[in-house]
Scaffold this motif. Structure first.
Motif, PDB file in Angstrom:
ATOM      1  N   ASN A  58       0.037  -2.577  -4.565  1.00  0.00           N
ATOM      2  CA  ASN A  58      -1.385  -2.748  -4.864  1.00  0.00           C
ATOM      3  C   ASN A  58      -1.862  -1.651  -5.805  1.00  0.00           C
ATOM      4  N   PRO A  59      -2.951  -1.924  -6.540  1.00  0.00           N
ATOM      5  CA  PRO A  59      -3.492  -0.884  -7.429  1.00  0.00           C
ATOM      6  C   PRO A  59      -3.935   0.341  -6.628  1.00  0.00           C
ATOM      7  N   VAL A  60      -3.812   1.512  -7.248  1.00  0.00           N
ATOM      8  CA  VAL A  60      -4.246   2.765  -6.636  1.00  0.00           C
ATOM      9  C   VAL A  60      -5.585   3.150  -7.239  1.00  0.00           C
ATOM     10  N   LYS A  61      -6.554   3.410  -6.390  1.00  0.00           N
ATOM     11  CA  LYS A  61      -7.873   3.763  -6.869  1.00  0.00           C
ATOM     12  C   LYS A  61      -7.804   5.019  -7.729  1.00  0.00           C
ATOM     13  N   GLY A  62      -8.375   4.926  -8.927  1.00  0.00           N
ATOM     14  CA  GLY A  62      -8.371   6.056  -9.834  1.00  0.00           C
ATOM     15  C   GLY A  62      -7.253   6.017 -10.845  1.00  0.00           C
ATOM     16  N   ASN A  84      -1.208   9.651   1.155  1.00  0.00           N
ATOM     17  CA  ASN A  84      -2.230  10.699   1.230  1.00  0.00           C
ATOM     18  C   ASN A  84      -1.677  11.998   1.806  1.00  0.00           C
ATOM     19  N   ASN A 127       0.809  -1.214   0.000  1.00  0.00           N
ATOM     20  CA  ASN A 127       0.000   0.000   0.000  1.00  0.00           C
ATOM     21  C   ASN A 127       0.842   1.263   0.000  1.00  0.00           C
ATOM     22  N   GLY A 134      -2.807  -2.155 -11.724  1.00  0.00           N
ATOM     23  CA  GLY A 134      -3.639  -3.281 -11.324  1.00  0.00           C
ATOM     24  C   GLY A 134      -2.884  -4.558 -11.044  1.00  0.00           C
ATOM     25  N   THR A 142      -1.934   9.309 -13.380  1.00  0.00           N
ATOM     26  CA  THR A 142      -2.923  10.031 -12.576  1.00  0.00           C
ATOM     27  C   THR A 142      -2.462  11.467 -12.511  1.00  0.00           C
ATOM     28  N   ASN A 166       0.897   2.518 -11.109  1.00  0.00           N
ATOM     29  CA  ASN A 166       0.304   1.235 -10.784  1.00  0.00           C
ATOM     30  C   ASN A 166      -0.621   0.842 -11.900  1.00  0.00           C
ATOM     31  N   THR A 199      -5.165   4.834 -14.128  1.00  0.00           N
ATOM     32  CA  THR A 199      -5.538   4.318 -15.439  1.00  0.00           C
ATOM     33  C   THR A 199      -4.726   3.073 -15.746  1.00  0.00           C
TER      34      THR A 199
END
Length: 550
Positions: free
Chosen positions: A472-476, A422, A400, A497, A483, A495, A478
């Motif tokens: 791990n994949p990062v939300k949002g 974050n 993460n 997926g 991003t 990232n 592509t």
């Protein structure tokens, strides 16, 4: 004749400690035997309460009026130690009866039909055998509690309680010959030359026919007794030394012996509904309640002290190994019985036949059951670096992303804030500069500057995750990993997926017993370990020949 008989009987009189009489004086010598004792009937006539005249001795309950019943053949009168009279009759070849009179009045009947029967009156015992022979004595009794006792001739007996009934067994060379349990309120048992009367409450008396040496049974400890320990569930463990690197524990619960744990050159364990007792070959022990993960599935687990263990299953048997540095396995050791004991770092671990296991961490105030390690946990690594001004930073790298926690080097008290994806940098009003560069990459770094002016800051790389671990994949994000920019670092997420895999041990699952790292594990147990408890009677032992190690 009666004077001569009294003289002969008096030689059997011995001193002893009387136990509480089972019956009142008016119903003395009532016995439990093949037939229940028949209480004496009350006299048929008596004087008025206000009269001082001696009652007329006219009823059937008086000795002057005694007559043998049909089917009975009178054998003899026997004067007992305290002056009572036993009128003994023969009913059959192995069936005799005794009518007992005290001060001329009948007080009980003892019927020995096929087996011996006994009566007791204020510490005086009278035993009638089926062949008509008798034993009569005073004392030689003890208020019994489960344990070992030695008779006056050296005979060792063990008293135990099972299903509410007391029993005795002969113990020779440390081994029991089998318990004989009460079949009523009182039983007559023989052990060698000793005649023993066992009472319903566990008290018992012993007589040695023909021996000048008499005495009450004396509580003793078996040879090699070391100590008695109280377990968390209230049970007791009596520990004995059998030999070098060989100790045995006898386990008692509510006064009843419920099992034995025998640690012969290896550690053994018992489990009673979540209470664990471990006995090592040198006599040391551990006992605890809980910290148990029942029916664990093959996988990776972590103890409260951070020790990482891997459980596997091969050919129906569970095995365990320690994982070091996240990936290196010390080699699996497989169970050879229902339970095994292992040592990893400061922890003692008990592994069950179904994969469930418990752990006790020595010297730790915090105790808990082993917890399954997730794929992220397995790939998480931590290091600590100094960043200046008496401050340390704990750098954590996981799927993460990176995390940096600052603490005072003197007391480990956390200072400033925690940095992560974050919040990759401290705010300007923090008074110092600290940020994570490239927080979305696999190789982030921490930059810190605690001094003002032209002084240069310092950069520290986060630790690398073990081989096979990925972010791990990062939300949002592509599919190509692009991003927007994050924070004030000017870096982009990278990232696409990817998935994380659980790292395998450096030694393939299925390694045999001899391949483990002996510096981290105790000898595997199981050869004499206690089985799982059933119906509250824990620590029942499964005894087998000890398995050898390579």
């Amino acid at each position: 004749m009666r004077t001569a008989l009294r003289t002969a009987i008096a030689t059997a009189l011995v001193a002893g400690v009387a136990i509480t009489p089972a019956l009142t004086a008016g119903a003395a010598f009532a016995a439990d035997g093949p037939s229940a004792a028949k209480p004496a009937s009350a006299p048929t006539a008596s004087a008025p309460a206000a009269s001082t005249t001696t009652p007329a001795r006219t009823g059937a309950g008086w000795i002057e009026n005694w007559k043998a019943k049909p089917g009975e053949t009178f054998v003899r009168d026997q004067v007992l130690v305290t002056g009572s009279i036993a009128k003994i009759v023969k009913v059959g070849p192995q069936h005799h009866r005794a009518y007992l009179y005290k001060q001329g009045q009948i007080v009980g009947t003892i019927d020995a039909d096929g087996i011996a029967a006994a009566g007791q009156d204020n510490g005086e015992f009278f035993v009638l055998n089926a062949d008509g022979t008798t034993h009569n004595w005073v004392g030689n009794s003890v208020i019994g509690k489960p344990g070992l006792y030695r008779l006056a001739d050296g005979t060792v007996l063990e008293l135990a309680k099972k299903d509410g009934r007391y029993g005795l067994q002969l113990v020779e060379n440390g081994k029991g010959g089998g318990f004989k349990y009460l079949t009523g309120h009182r039983s007559v048992l023989t052990f060698g030359k000793a005649v023993v009367v066992l009472e319903q409450g566990g008290s018992f008396a012993a007589y040695l026919p023909g021996s000048a040496k008499q005495g009450a049974p004396q509580p003793v400890e078996a040879a090699g007794y070391v100590r008695t320990e109280k377990l968390p569930n209230g049970a007791q463990a009596k520990i004995f030394k059998v030999g070098d690197s060989h100790h045995r524990a006898e386990l008692y619960k509510q006064g009843q012996r419920v099992g034995t744990v025998d640690a012969d050159h290896r550690s053994e364990a018992g489990n009673d509904n979540g209470t664990f007792f471990v006995l090592h070959a040198d006599g040391t022990t551990e006992s605890w309640f809980g910290n148990y993960l029942p029916g664990a599935k093959p996988g990776v687990y972590k103890l409260v002290d951070g020790t990482t263990l891997e459980i596997t299953k091969k050919n129906g048997r569970y095995g365990i190994q320690q994982l070091r540095w996240g990936t290196h396995g010390t080699g699996f050791t497989y169970l050879t019985g229902p339970r095994g004991v292992f040592g990893f770092n400061n922890a003692t671990v008990v592994l069950e036949y179904d994969g469930g296991f418990a752990a006790y961490v020595h010297g730790s105030a915090k105790q808990a059951a082993p917890k399954p390690v997730t794929k992220d946990d397995a790939c998480t690594v931590v290091t600590t670096v100094g960043v200046g001004a008496g401050t340390g930073a704990e750098l954590t790298m996981s799927p993460n992303g990176p995390t940096a926690t600052f603490h005072d080097a003197g007391d480990d008290k956390q200072v400033f804030g925690k940095l992560d994806r974050n919040h990759p940098s401290l705010p300007k009003n923090a008074g110092v500069i600290a940020r994570i560069d490239n927080p979305f990459s696999a190789t982030p770094t921490l930059y810190t500057k605690f001094e003002g002016g032209s002084a240069k800051g310092s950069t520290h790389a986060f630790p690398k995750m073990p081989k096979g671990c990925k972010l791990n994949p990062v939300k949002g994000a592509t599919s190509n990993g692009s991003t927007g920019t994050t924070g004030n670092t000017g870096v982009t997420a990278n990232n696409a997926g990817q998935t994380t895999v659980i790292p395998k041990g450096g030694v393939a699952a299925g390694a045999e017993l001899g391949t483990q790292d002996d510096s981290t594990a105790l000898i595997a147990a199981g050869a004499g370990a206690a089985s799982l408890a059933a119906a509250g009677l824990g620590f029942v032992v499964l005894r087998r020949r000890a398995a050898s190690r390579a």
